[in-house]
Design an enzyme around this catalytic site. Structure first.
Site, mmCIF file in Angstrom:
data_model
loop_
_atom_site.group_PDB
_atom_site.id
_atom_site.type_symbol
_atom_site.label_atom_id
_atom_site.label_comp_id
_atom_site.label_asym_id
_atom_site.label_seq_id
_atom_site.Cartn_x
_atom_site.Cartn_y
_atom_site.Cartn_z
ATOM 1 C CD GLU A 146 -5.195 -10.697 -5.436
ATOM 2 O OE1 GLU A 146 -4.934 -11.239 -4.279
ATOM 3 O OE2 GLU A 146 -4.364 -10.594 -6.424
ATOM 4 C CB THR B 214 -6.129 -13.390 0.966
ATOM 5 O OG1 THR B 214 -5.403 -12.435 0.412
ATOM 6 C CG2 THR B 214 -5.493 -13.763 2.062
ATOM 7 C CE LYS C 85 -0.041 -15.425 -4.598
ATOM 8 N NZ LYS C 85 -0.824 -14.756 -3.327
#
Length: 220
Positions: free
Chosen positions: A44, A79, A139
């Site tokens: 990621e 993010t 998550k």
């Protein structure tokens, strides 16, 4: 672009997502190769919310990684806090989208765009809310502060939700979270060691990746 079902299966199989912050271009490509050699197949690249000028660097890095390693790894954007960022990530070829929060529009745009959705949550209510909106994984953050016991406790009544433990995960505790019921873990900090990257210590990164994957597979 890989099919969503295939990406979901890759996450369930490989379990460890390397979280990369502030590393772009060739450095990130070399990092990905080192991690891949150590058995980590999911990476990621995060968007810097304090510096929007870096957003293009994130997108360009995802594109680079996809062009070189898409046959052996899956790459996502982290993010992601807006539909704008979902679209930027999708254009770059991202396989999955990771967010720090639950944003209905982000989740729906992610799924509609053919990518796998991984929003962030902490409480059982938040986890179930994210799941109800269509999240593929949730998550759980900050997992390290909450502890593996917390994952075990909330997983019992909501074991139909695929939980990823993120925050404070290292090679010593990753297996504990898998054993407690998480389907995978996300790790940045220590795994993506910027000092080692700057010094080109790719062998050390590979060795650490092997420790992560060994423990996780033994408990997976």
């Amino acid at each position: 672009m890989k099919m969503r079902k295939e990406i979901i299966q890759r996450v369930l199989e490989h379990k460890v997502v390397a979280i990369v912050r502030g590393v772009y271009g060739e450095d990130c490509l070399n990092l990905a190769r080192a991690l891949c050699e150590g058995g980590i197949k999911l990476l990621e690249v995060t968007f810097d919310q304090l510096n929007t000028e870096k957003w293009q660097d994130t997108a360009d890095t995802i594109s680079l990684l996809k062009s070189q390693l898409s046959d052996v790894m899956c790459f996502g954007a982290g993010t992601v806090t807006s539909v704008e960022l979902v679209n930027i990530a999708r254009s770059a070829g991202a396989d999955f989208i990771v967010s720090p929060d639950i944003n209905k529009d982000v989740i729906k745009a992610t799924v509609k765009g053919g990518m796998v959705s991984m929003p962030g949550a902490m409480t059982p209510t938040e986890v179930l809310h994210a799941h109800s909106l269509g999240a593929d994984f949730v998550k759980l953050f900050p997992a390290g502060s909450l502890g593996a016991g917390y994952i075990k406790a909330i997983s019992a009544p909501i074991n139909h939700v695929k939980i990823l433990a993120v925050g404070g995960i290292d090679e010593n505790n990753a297996a504990d979270f898998i054993g407690a019921g998480a389907v995978g873990v996300g790790a940045g900090g220590k795994l993506v060691n910027k000092k080692w990257i700057a010094e080109g210590k790719w062998d050390q990164i590979t060795a650490l990746a092997k420790l992560f994957t060994k423990g996780v597979k033994e408990n997976g």
